[in-house]
Design a protein around this motif. Structure first.
Motif, PDB file in Angstrom:
ATOM      1  N   UNK A  51       0.804  -1.223   0.000  1.00 25.67           N
ATOM      2  CA  UNK A  51       0.000   0.000   0.000  1.00 25.67           C
ATOM      3  C   UNK A  51       0.841   1.279   0.000  1.00 25.67           C
ATOM      4  N   UNK A  52       2.136   1.189  -0.275  1.00 27.56           N
ATOM      5  CA  UNK A  52       2.992   2.380  -0.267  1.00 27.56           C
ATOM      6  C   UNK A  52       2.838   3.190  -1.552  1.00 27.56           C
ATOM      7  N   UNK A  53       3.331   4.424  -1.507  1.00 23.38           N
ATOM      8  CA  UNK A  53       3.327   5.275  -2.700  1.00 23.38           C
ATOM      9  C   UNK A  53       4.145   4.633  -3.809  1.00 23.38           C
ATOM     10  N   UNK A  54       5.280   4.008  -3.452  1.00 19.23           N
ATOM     11  CA  UNK A  54       6.109   3.430  -4.497  1.00 19.23           C
ATOM     12  C   UNK A  54       5.402   2.293  -5.208  1.00 19.23           C
ATOM     13  N   UNK A  55       4.630   1.493  -4.473  1.00 24.46           N
ATOM     14  CA  UNK A  55       3.856   0.420  -5.114  1.00 24.46           C
ATOM     15  C   UNK A  55       2.802   1.015  -6.052  1.00 24.46           C
ATOM     16  N   UNK A  56       2.186   2.085  -5.612  1.00 29.59           N
ATOM     17  CA  UNK A  56       1.200   2.775  -6.465  1.00 29.59           C
ATOM     18  C   UNK A  56       1.875   3.335  -7.720  1.00 29.59           C
ATOM     19  N   UNK A  57       3.049   3.962  -7.525  1.00 26.20           N
ATOM     20  CA  UNK A  57       3.802   4.502  -8.659  1.00 26.20           C
ATOM     21  C   UNK A  57       4.101   3.401  -9.673  1.00 26.20           C
ATOM     22  N   UNK A  58       4.532   2.254  -9.181  1.00 27.28           N
ATOM     23  CA  UNK A  58       4.932   1.137 -10.048  1.00 27.28           C
ATOM     24  C   UNK A  58       3.731   0.545 -10.780  1.00 27.28           C
ATOM     25  N   UNK A  59       2.588   0.515 -10.125  1.00 27.30           N
ATOM     26  CA  UNK A  59       1.392   0.028 -10.819  1.00 27.30           C
ATOM     27  C   UNK A  59       1.034   0.949 -11.990  1.00 27.30           C
ATOM     28  N   UNK A  60       1.337   2.245 -11.865  1.00 28.23           N
ATOM     29  CA  UNK A  60       1.058   3.202 -12.937  1.00 28.23           C
ATOM     30  C   UNK A  60       2.156   3.229 -14.000  1.00 28.23           C
ATOM     31  N   UNK A  61       3.407   3.041 -13.570  1.00 25.29           N
ATOM     32  CA  UNK A  61       4.547   3.063 -14.484  1.00 25.29           C
ATOM     33  C   UNK A  61       5.624   2.149 -13.897  1.00 25.29           C
ATOM     34  N   UNK A  62       5.835   0.962 -14.470  1.00 26.92           N
ATOM     35  CA  UNK A  62       6.722  -0.025 -13.865  1.00 26.92           C
ATOM     36  C   UNK A  62       8.209   0.206 -14.098  1.00 26.92           C
ATOM     37  N   UNK A  63       8.594   1.283 -14.753  1.00 27.34           N
ATOM     38  CA  UNK A  63      10.008   1.507 -15.046  1.00 27.34           C
ATOM     39  C   UNK A  63      10.663   2.328 -13.943  1.00 27.34           C
ATOM     40  N   UNK A  64      11.849   1.868 -13.505  1.00 25.79           N
ATOM     41  CA  UNK A  64      12.542   2.496 -12.380  1.00 25.79           C
ATOM     42  C   UNK A  64      14.010   2.720 -12.714  1.00 25.79           C
ATOM     43  N   UNK A  65      14.646   3.512 -11.879  1.00 23.79           N
ATOM     44  CA  UNK A  65      16.088   3.748 -11.947  1.00 23.79           C
ATOM     45  C   UNK A  65      16.637   3.546 -10.545  1.00 23.79           C
ATOM     46  N   UNK A  66      17.764   2.832 -10.454  1.00 20.90           N
ATOM     47  CA  UNK A  66      18.381   2.505  -9.163  1.00 20.90           C
ATOM     48  C   UNK A  66      19.839   2.936  -9.189  1.00 20.90           C
ATOM     49  N   UNK A  67      20.300   3.506  -8.081  1.00 23.06           N
ATOM     50  CA  UNK A  67      21.722   3.770  -7.853  1.00 23.06           C
ATOM     51  C   UNK A  67      22.148   2.878  -6.706  1.00 23.06           C
ATOM     52  N   UNK A  68      23.241   2.139  -6.900  1.00 21.38           N
ATOM     53  CA  UNK A  68      23.677   1.180  -5.883  1.00 21.38           C
ATOM     54  C   UNK A  68      25.192   1.086  -5.899  1.00 21.38           C
ATOM     55  N   UNK A  69      25.808   1.156  -4.720  1.00 25.01           N
ATOM     56  CA  UNK A  69      27.234   0.883  -4.623  1.00 25.01           C
ATOM     57  C   UNK A  69      28.098   2.002  -4.115  1.00 25.01           C
ATOM     58  N   UNK A  70      27.755   3.225  -4.361  1.00 21.51           N
ATOM     59  CA  UNK A  70      28.601   4.337  -3.942  1.00 21.51           C
ATOM     60  C   UNK A  70      28.665   4.393  -2.421  1.00 21.51           C
ATOM     61  N   UNK A  71      29.883   4.472  -1.884  1.00 23.19           N
ATOM     62  CA  UNK A  71      30.054   4.473  -0.429  1.00 23.19           C
ATOM     63  C   UNK A  71      30.324   5.856   0.133  1.00 23.19           C
ATOM     64  N   UNK A  72      30.517   6.843  -0.729  1.00 21.83           N
ATOM     65  CA  UNK A  72      30.736   8.199  -0.257  1.00 21.83           C
ATOM     66  C   UNK A  72      32.120   8.455   0.295  1.00 21.83           C
ATOM     67  N   UNK A  73      33.084   7.584  -0.007  1.00 20.86           N
ATOM     68  CA  UNK A  73      34.434   7.755   0.518  1.00 20.86           C
ATOM     69  C   UNK A  73      35.318   8.581  -0.414  1.00 20.86           C
ATOM     70  N   UNK A  74      34.841   8.890  -1.570  1.00 21.69           N
ATOM     71  CA  UNK A  74      35.641   9.665  -2.503  1.00 21.69           C
ATOM     72  C   UNK A  74      35.020   9.682  -3.872  1.00 21.69           C
ATOM     73  N   UNK A  75      35.644  10.421  -4.761  1.00 16.86           N
ATOM     74  CA  UNK A  75      35.110  10.589  -6.101  1.00 16.86           C
ATOM     75  C   UNK A  75      35.238   9.341  -6.967  1.00 16.86           C
ATOM     76  N   UNK A  76      36.037   8.385  -6.559  1.00 14.31           N
ATOM     77  CA  UNK A  76      36.293   7.225  -7.400  1.00 14.31           C
ATOM     78  C   UNK A  76      35.613   5.956  -6.905  1.00 14.31           C
ATOM     79  N   UNK A  77      34.630   6.056  -6.016  1.00 14.92           N
ATOM     80  CA  UNK A  77      33.928   4.867  -5.548  1.00 14.92           C
ATOM     81  C   UNK A  77      33.117   4.265  -6.693  1.00 14.92           C
ATOM     82  N   UNK A  78      33.265   2.957  -6.954  1.00 17.39           N
ATOM     83  CA  UNK A  78      32.451   2.351  -8.006  1.00 17.39           C
ATOM     84  C   UNK A  78      30.988   2.261  -7.593  1.00 17.39           C
ATOM     85  N   UNK A  79      30.111   2.420  -8.570  1.00 12.53           N
ATOM     86  CA  UNK A  79      28.684   2.275  -8.309  1.00 12.53           C
ATOM     87  C   UNK A  79      27.989   1.846  -9.588  1.00 12.53           C
ATOM     88  N   UNK A  80      26.709   1.465  -9.441  1.00 10.43           N
ATOM     89  CA  UNK A  80      25.908   1.006 -10.567  1.00 10.43           C
ATOM     90  C   UNK A  80      24.727   1.930 -10.791  1.00 10.43           C
TER      91      UNK A  80
END
Length: 140
Positions: A51-80
């Motif tokens: 019943x969350x807003x995100x579930x409602x959003x996804x029912x209306x538009x199932x396409x998403x974008x995710x950022x994962x991996x950056x640790x905030x330790x510097x400019x060269x941290x790998x992420x996806x």
């Protein structure tokens, strides 16, 4: 980087980084929030209440974008950067697999009828800040 090496590096980052942002579209505007992610290879899962807003959003538009991996330790941290399509799943086997007692703050257990998983099937994953050969994109 060849496709096999790229896929292995992406899975390594998915296996070691569990918190990232999930962006959906609400009222024609981006809406991001931090989420906990679990992966099975390149497939991603994140728990939520149906019943969350995100579930409602996804029912209306199932396409998403995710950022994962950056640790905030510097400019060269790998992420996806992950683009994908989401399905709302009520799969008891997978819910048992990702269940943690820390989720009991929000749910009465893995069989709670409000507890669902967002299953993200990636269409593209970009590896960022991981050496000379990045950014590099795995198209799926």
């Amino acid at each position: 980087m060849n496709e096999h090496a790229l896929k292995d590096r992406i899975i390594s980052l998915l296996d070691s980084h569990k918190v990232g942002t999930l962006a959906t579209v609400r009222n024609n505007r981006p809406n991001s929030r931090y989420m906990t992610f679990f992966n099975d290879g390149l497939m991603l899962y994140t728990p939520t209440n149906k019943e969350t807003h995100k579930a409602e959003d996804i029912r209306e538009n199932p396409y998403v974008h995710i950022l994962l991996g950056y640790e905030g330790e510097g400019y060269e941290d790998p992420y996806l950067e992950i683009e994908g399509k989401v399905e709302i799943k009520d799969d008891n086997e997978m819910k048992e697999k990702v269940w943690s007692d820390r989720m009991s703050k929000w749910f009465d257990g893995p069989r709670d009828p409000e507890f669902v998983l967002l299953q993200v099937t990636p269409s593209a994953i970009r590896l960022m800040n991981d050496g000379e050969e990045t950014p590099d994109t795995l198209e799926l």
